[in-house]
Design an enzyme around this catalytic site. Sequence first.
Site, short mmCIF file in Angstrom:
data_model
loop_
_atom_site.label_atom_id
_atom_site.label_comp_id
_atom_site.label_asym_id
_atom_site.label_seq_id
_atom_site.Cartn_x
_atom_site.Cartn_y
_atom_site.Cartn_z
N LYS A 1 43.65 26.44 42.84
CA LYS A 1 44.15 27.37 43.87
C LYS A 1 43.18 28.53 44.08
CE LYS A 1 47.10 30.90 42.81
NZ LYS A 1 47.04 32.25 43.31
N ASN A 2 42.80 29.19 42.99
CA ASN A 2 42.04 30.43 43.15
C ASN A 2 40.61 30.18 43.63
OD1 ASN A 2 44.21 32.02 42.63
ND2 ASN A 2 43.77 32.29 40.45
N ARG B 1 47.29 37.75 48.47
CA ARG B 1 46.23 38.57 47.94
C ARG B 1 44.84 38.15 48.45
NH1 ARG B 1 46.48 43.37 46.12
NH2 ARG B 1 44.59 43.90 45.02
N CYS C 1 51.37 38.51 44.47
CA CYS C 1 52.37 38.59 43.40
C CYS C 1 52.54 40.03 42.91
CB CYS C 1 51.94 37.74 42.20
SG CYS C 1 52.35 36.01 42.35
N ARG D 1 47.49 46.82 41.86
CA ARG D 1 46.33 45.96 42.16
C ARG D 1 45.35 46.70 43.06
NH1 ARG D 1 48.35 39.80 42.87
NH2 ARG D 1 46.25 39.42 42.16
N PRO D 2 44.57 47.61 42.46
CA PRO D 2 43.64 48.41 43.27
C PRO D 2 42.49 47.57 43.82
CG PRO D 2 43.28 48.81 40.92
CD PRO D 2 44.46 47.88 41.03
N ILE D 3 41.81 48.07 44.87
CA ILE D 3 40.62 47.37 45.40
C ILE D 3 39.40 48.30 45.38
CG2 ILE D 3 41.91 45.69 46.81
CD1 ILE D 3 41.10 47.40 49.29
N ASP D 4 39.46 49.33 44.51
CA ASP D 4 38.36 50.31 44.51
C ASP D 4 36.99 49.67 44.22
OD1 ASP D 4 39.85 50.07 41.92
OD2 ASP D 4 38.12 51.18 41.17
N GLN D 5 36.96 48.63 43.40
CA GLN D 5 35.67 48.02 43.07
C GLN D 5 35.11 47.22 44.25
OE1 GLN D 5 34.05 48.83 40.11
NE2 GLN D 5 35.81 50.22 40.12
N ASP E 1 46.69 34.32 33.57
CA ASP E 1 47.55 33.47 34.39
C ASP E 1 48.29 32.41 33.56
OD1 ASP E 1 46.55 34.96 36.45
OD2 ASP E 1 45.23 33.41 37.24
N ILE F 1 45.43 42.57 31.37
CA ILE F 1 44.98 42.56 32.77
C ILE F 1 46.07 43.11 33.72
CG2 ILE F 1 43.93 41.18 34.62
CD1 ILE F 1 42.28 40.89 32.08
N ARG G 1 53.79 28.59 45.99
CA ARG G 1 52.56 29.24 46.46
C ARG G 1 51.34 28.69 45.73
NH1 ARG G 1 52.24 35.10 45.51
NH2 ARG G 1 50.13 34.52 46.04
C1 EPZ Z 1 42.34 37.07 40.36
O1 EPZ Z 1 43.02 38.20 40.88
C2 EPZ Z 1 43.31 35.92 40.50
N1 EPZ Z 1 43.61 35.73 41.90
C3 EPZ Z 1 44.55 36.22 39.69
O2 EPZ Z 1 45.37 35.06 39.77
C4 EPZ Z 1 44.18 36.49 38.24
O3 EPZ Z 1 45.32 36.90 37.52
C5 EPZ Z 1 43.12 37.58 38.14
O4 EPZ Z 1 41.98 37.25 38.99
C6 EPZ Z 1 42.58 37.77 36.73
O5 EPZ Z 1 42.03 36.59 36.24
C7 EPZ Z 1 42.78 35.04 42.67
O6 EPZ Z 1 41.74 34.54 42.24
C8 EPZ Z 1 43.17 34.85 44.09
P1 EPZ Z 1 40.87 41.07 39.26
P2 EPZ Z 1 42.21 39.52 41.25
O7 EPZ Z 1 40.25 41.79 40.39
O8 EPZ Z 1 40.88 39.13 41.73
C9 EPZ Z 1 41.54 45.64 37.91
C10 EPZ Z 1 47.44 33.92 39.79
O9 EPZ Z 1 48.54 33.90 39.19
N2 EPZ Z 1 40.87 45.99 39.18
O10 EPZ Z 1 40.01 40.23 38.38
O11 EPZ Z 1 43.08 40.36 42.09
C11 EPZ Z 1 42.92 45.05 38.15
O12 EPZ Z 1 43.89 46.06 38.28
C12 EPZ Z 1 46.73 35.20 39.98
O13 EPZ Z 1 46.90 32.90 40.27
C13 EPZ Z 1 40.54 47.29 39.45
O14 EPZ Z 1 40.81 48.20 38.65
O15 EPZ Z 1 42.08 40.17 39.81
C14 EPZ Z 1 43.10 44.18 36.92
O16 EPZ Z 1 43.59 44.94 35.85
C15 EPZ Z 1 47.48 36.38 40.29
N3 EPZ Z 1 39.91 47.58 40.63
C16 EPZ Z 1 41.68 43.73 36.58
O17 EPZ Z 1 40.80 44.61 37.27
C17 EPZ Z 1 39.58 46.62 41.54
O18 EPZ Z 1 39.00 46.95 42.58
C18 EPZ Z 1 41.35 42.31 36.99
O19 EPZ Z 1 41.65 42.12 38.36
C19 EPZ Z 1 39.92 45.29 41.26
C20 EPZ Z 1 40.55 45.00 40.07
#
Ligand code: EPZ
Length: 428
Positions: free
Chosen positions: A30-31, A101, A125, A130-134, A314, A336, A406
């Site tokens: 999926k991802n 997402r 979900c 779930r910030p997007i600052d990075q 996950d 996470i 989903r």
């Molecule tokens: C991906 O989410 C996956 N989704 C998630 O899958 C998975 O749980 C996650 O990676 C971790 O492996 C997809 O691939 C579509 P991250 P993503 O950015 O990219 C923090 C599922 O069940 N962070 O790696 O959104 C954040 O808060 C799911 O299939 C920031 O601080 O995850 C988290 O603690 C749901 N700032 C950590 O980083 C940012 O700008 C990891 O998040 C981005 C993230």
Amino acid sequence: MSTEGETSLDKLIITGQRRLTGHVEVSGAKNSAVALIPATLLAEGQSVIENVPRIRDVEIYMDILQGMGVKTWWAGEKTLAVDPSGLNGTKAPYDLCKKMRASYYLMGVLLGRFGRGEVAFPGGCDIGSRPIDQHVKGFQQLGATIAIQRGIVTLSAPNGLAGSCIYLDVVSVGATINIMLAAVLTPGTTVIENAAKEPHVVDLANFLNAMGANVKGAGTDVIKIHGVNKLHGTTYSVIPDQIEAGTLMIAAAATQGDVVLENVIPKHLDPITAKLREMGAEIDEDGDQIRIRVEGPLRAVNIKTLPYPGFPTDVQQPMTSLLSTARGTSLVTESIWEGRFKFVDELKRMGANIKVEGRTAIIEGVPSLSGAPVRATDLRAGAALVVAGLMAEGETEVSGVEHIDRGYETLEAKLRHLGAEIRREQEN
Ligand code: EPZ
């Protein structure tokens, strides 16, 4: 299937303690699929993606692209074709984007291809903040200007984009992917440091390279992208789903089963395999198959979720279900997503003895769970409650099945094929 946000009409009814045996095929990831699908828009020509899971998130993505004038269609049972030649703008439709997402990958794609875009702030979900600052920091370092107003992220690049060195403060799968998507057509060299190493990051890099991009180092924590002028359409097959495979291994273990998973990459499952072995499961790898057998009680273990190659967040929730009947005390630390223990209250209704303190769940194994009506509040929580239902004495009703739809392709059909007593009914 129901759409996220609409009222689900489905529930799963499981009669537990049926041993799972036999062979089952794991679907495409999926991802990975939800990153490859938007990436097709970086080319002018048509792409064909094979081994795509027929799940709701993929359908939503197809709808989003169609809303932007892009033709998408099933060219085979699991083969998705995308023809971006009719792409008619740089705005992604809000109503659909808010449902998933991964719609935020359109930010990187539109910025990289057109130097501008408007994408709704993403939904998905409810598993914590779930910030997007990075992502934003990465785009800014490439030269973009970002404004977030009324739930819409507007990206522009008045002076063009240029390759840059970007250090991620947290290891983020989404930010790594989004920056890659923006950088492949950006002049110069972009370096992502502290990049995510997840299998689907590597899958996307391979897909982009097959389209003519120059991405090196995916799978390590430094990714280098040399911008190219143009990408072309390609044909590519999605990797097997690491998380679905892990969920099925746990389901097999939960029923003292003997199951062979086909179409897997065993290396991707190492962190899950290691923990299941520590618990007492026997696991054999053979090419693209993995066999898991469990006889007798499982032992408690400690787990901490971490970015790949650590134990995947996950799979934490299904694993927590499994540990609820393992002998002894397990500590599960979720590093996470802080919201991923919310489903523990549902497990407790089935007789689990779990105390959550901050980011750690203390699980005292009980001899067995008992069936109960429970509600899934997110995708992996749904899978975890199905695992709990498979283990429990008597009947379990899992509602909120739209979350499961989903991300898991025909989960109940796969489990039924392995011997589970599970059926889908409409909720009243
Ligand atoms: C991906 O989410 C996956 N989704 C998630 O899958 C998975 O749980 C996650 O990676 C971790 O492996 C997809 O691939 C579509 P991250 P993503 O950015 O990219 C923090 C599922 O069940 N962070 O790696 O959104 C954040 O808060 C799911 O299939 C920031 O601080 O995850 C988290 O603690 C749901 N700032 C950590 O980083 C940012 O700008 C990891 O998040 C981005 C993230």
